[in-house]
Write an enzyme that holds these catalytic residues in place. Structure first.
Site, PDB file in Angstrom:
ATOM      1  N   ARG A  42       3.581   5.988  -6.728  1.00  0.00           N
ATOM      2  CA  ARG A  42       4.698   5.147  -7.158  1.00  0.00           C
ATOM      3  C   ARG A  42       5.160   5.507  -8.565  1.00  0.00           C
ATOM      4  O   ARG A  42       6.360   5.475  -8.867  1.00  0.00           O
ATOM      5  CB  ARG A  42       4.292   3.677  -7.075  1.00  0.00           C
ATOM      6  CG  ARG A  42       4.214   3.170  -5.620  1.00  0.00           C
ATOM      7  CD  ARG A  42       3.324   1.957  -5.516  1.00  0.00           C
ATOM      8  NE  ARG A  42       3.346   1.306  -4.211  1.00  0.00           N
ATOM      9  CZ  ARG A  42       2.640   1.703  -3.145  1.00  0.00           C
ATOM     10  NH1 ARG A  42       1.873   2.779  -3.216  1.00  0.00           N
ATOM     11  NH2 ARG A  42       2.706   1.021  -2.000  1.00  0.00           N
ATOM     12  N   ASP A 335      -8.277   0.552   3.753  1.00  0.00           N
ATOM     13  CA  ASP A 335      -8.872   1.896   3.670  1.00  0.00           C
ATOM     14  C   ASP A 335     -10.395   1.859   3.503  1.00  0.00           C
ATOM     15  O   ASP A 335     -11.037   2.906   3.468  1.00  0.00           O
ATOM     16  CB  ASP A 335      -8.254   2.663   2.487  1.00  0.00           C
ATOM     17  CG  ASP A 335      -6.787   2.975   2.744  1.00  0.00           C
ATOM     18  OD1 ASP A 335      -6.407   3.109   3.920  1.00  0.00           O
ATOM     19  OD2 ASP A 335      -6.023   3.078   1.764  1.00  0.00           O
TER      20      ASP A 335
HETATM   21  C1  S3P Z   1      -0.860   2.429   0.972  1.00  0.00           C
HETATM   22  C2  S3P Z   1      -0.866   1.468   1.943  1.00  0.00           C
HETATM   23  C3  S3P Z   1      -1.816   1.462   3.067  1.00  0.00           C
HETATM   24  C4  S3P Z   1      -3.010   2.378   2.829  1.00  0.00           C
HETATM   25  C5  S3P Z   1      -2.619   3.691   2.230  1.00  0.00           C
HETATM   26  C6  S3P Z   1      -1.875   3.500   0.921  1.00  0.00           C
HETATM   27  C7  S3P Z   1       0.170   2.369  -0.087  1.00  0.00           C
HETATM   28  O1  S3P Z   1      -1.129   1.893   4.230  1.00  0.00           O
HETATM   29  O2  S3P Z   1      -3.710   2.598   4.038  1.00  0.00           O
HETATM   30  O3  S3P Z   1      -3.761   4.493   1.991  1.00  0.00           O
HETATM   31  O4  S3P Z   1       0.024   3.062  -1.112  1.00  0.00           O
HETATM   32  O5  S3P Z   1       1.158   1.635   0.091  1.00  0.00           O
HETATM   33  P1  S3P Z   1      -0.253   0.833   5.100  1.00  0.00           P
HETATM   34  O6  S3P Z   1       0.509   0.036   4.152  1.00  0.00           O
HETATM   35  O7  S3P Z   1       0.633   1.633   5.992  1.00  0.00           O
HETATM   36  O8  S3P Z   1      -1.295   0.050   5.865  1.00  0.00           O
END
Ligand code: S3P
Length: 455
Positions: A42, A335
């Site tokens: 981000r 995760d």
């Molecule tokens: C993340 C959101 C999660 C996570 C990924 C990182 C993020 O995925 O599993 O490793 O940085 O927004 P989802 O939001 O699709 O579940």
């Protein structure tokens, strides 16, 4: 881009590298894990959209984030590495990205690819996204379908998979969307798209997911409001928005800290502290589970840093007991299930994990990979559509280990089973540990520094 970042291999797992974890004695010491992956992606993206300069400290220099850095440079931002974890981004302004001349390669990174789609639809440019074998299996329709409501057009392989082509609209329209699955990635892509649209973008989520995008957008000057209503959380962004670059400090990644923490819990006699970890309450489900399991875990030196909660996490090995993990906890530890399942294998009694459907579409089918790996290591496990039951060995002994695990291009599966091997009766081998570099460069060195027998 600096030479280090631009010359990296485009497919992280190109050269398979086996690894082996052997039963280890007590682990001890204080360590710091690399920067938070979510915040690192981000920071680079908002830096590229901002006017002025963004200086980032603590950026994760893993393959996933380097792919995003390269993509931001290909879209016309100035991206420069100043030193370890220290980066400078000179942005182009919202809706002013350049058309890239070649496909954008996101390697293994779902977050990079999905969030970047929210940037690409801000202006009428054409782009193609590609990734490695794992990313090319993952569903992208969950992002492209709602983004198409704002006027963007997409072409992709069957099932909405990469390679994928996008053409942004002349006049992006604001989107209102209720998330059908809990996904911070989908929410973030829609909010990022909304920066260039005239009017209010609204995303409604039944369960709150990580809010780093909302926090960082506010820090860059956008107006984002959050309302908790009976039907869920309404996140609204006022568009069009201008972003202004500034300093960003990225704390250590709790999703990486999870591995040395659980390693310490399963190697008798251990005492380990992981310093400077982001403990945003929407990310700390694992800590709640470990506390319920009876882990001796302390959050020390709690502080606030750039709008995010940070603490040092101290653990000591000790007996654990099985628990029931409720489905509503999933977004806050999505995760961390593989490594929690490893902790459960050492606990006394049964641990029941529910609401795990999303694990099937991560870097691998993590539900299957976790169940298969535990069974190979001599742990009794049952796998359902969206649940897992682990029968911990507790006081009756440690997991047998003595297995070779296929990591399936999944960094977290590789790390979870290496952690299991440190506490098992016999070594655990991973067929290919190279994907670990996507999120946790230096993983093996860090654990060795604590006394782990890892090669
Ligand atoms: C993340 C959101 C999660 C996570 C990924 C990182 C993020 O995925 O599993 O490793 O940085 O927004 P989802 O939001 O699709 O579940």
């Amino acid at each position: 881009m600096t030479s280090e970042a631009s010359t990296r291999p485009s497919t992280p797992a190109a050269v398979p590298r086996a690894a082996v974890a052997r039963p280890s004695g007590a682990l001890a010491g204080r360590v710091a894990v690399p920067g938070d992956k979510s915040m690192s992606h981000r920071a680079l993206m908002l830096g590229a959209l901002a006017e002025g300069e963004t200086r980032i400290e603590g950026l994760l220099e893993g393959e996933d984030v380097l792919a995003t850095a390269a993509a931001m440079a290909a879209l016309g931002a100035e991206v420069e590495r100043l030193g370890p974890g220290r980066w400078r981004v000179a942005g182009r302004g919202v809706g002013r990205l350049e058309e890239p001349s070649a496909p954008l390669d996101f390697g293994n990174a779902g977050t990079g690819a999905r969030l970047c789609l929210g940037l690409l639809v801000q202006q009428p440019i054409f782009a193609v996204l590609v990734g490695d074998a794992s990313l090319s299996r993952r569903p992208m329709g969950r992002v492209t379908e709602p983004l198409a409501l704002g006027g963007a057009r997409f072409l992709s392989r069957r099932g909405g998979r990469l390679p994928l082509a996008v053409m942004g609209p002349e006049r992006p329209q604001p989107i209102r969307y209720r998330l059908p699955v809990a996904s911070a990635q989908v929410k973030s892509a829609l909010l990022l798209a909304g920066l260039a649209a005239e009017g209010e973008t609204e995303v409604v989520e039944a369960e709150a997911t990580r809010d780093h995008t909302e926090n960082m957008l506010r820090a860059f000057g956008a107006t984002v409001t959050v309302e908790d209503a009976a039907d869920g959380r309404h996140v609204r962004l006022a568009g069009p928005a201008r972003l202004t670059g500034g300093p960003v400090t990225v704390p250590g990644d709790i999703s990486s800290a999870a591995f040395p923490l659980v390693a310490a819990l399963v190697c008798p006699g251990s005492a380990v502290t992981v310093e400077n970890v982001g403990v945003n309450p929407l990310r700390t489900g694992l800590l709640d589970c470990l506390a319920e399991m009876g882990a001796r875990l302390r959050l020390e030196n709690r502080r606030e840093q750039a709008g995010e909660a940070v603490a040092d996490l101290a653990v000591e090995a000790g007996p654990l007991r099985g628990i029931v993990v409720p489905p509503e906890r999933a977004p806050s530890m999505i995760d961390e299930y593989p490594v929690l399942a490893v902790a459960a294998a050492f606990a006394e009694g049964r641990t029941e994990l529910r609401g795990l459907g999303e694990l099937r579409v991560k870097e691998s089918d993590r539900l299957r990979a976790t169940a298969r790996g535990l069974a190979a290591c001599g742990v009794a496990v049952e796998e359902g559509d969206d649940w897992l039951v682990v029968r911990g060995l507790g006081s009756s002994g440690r997991p047998a280990g003595g297995a070779r695990i296929e990591a399936d291009l999944d960094h977290r599966i590789a790390m979870a089973f290496l952690v299991l091997g440190l506490g098992a009766a016999a070594p655990v081998e991973i067929d290919d540990a190279s994907p670990i570099d996507t999120s946790f460069p230096g993983f093996a060195e860090l654990l060795r520094g604590l006394g782990a027998d890892l090669a």
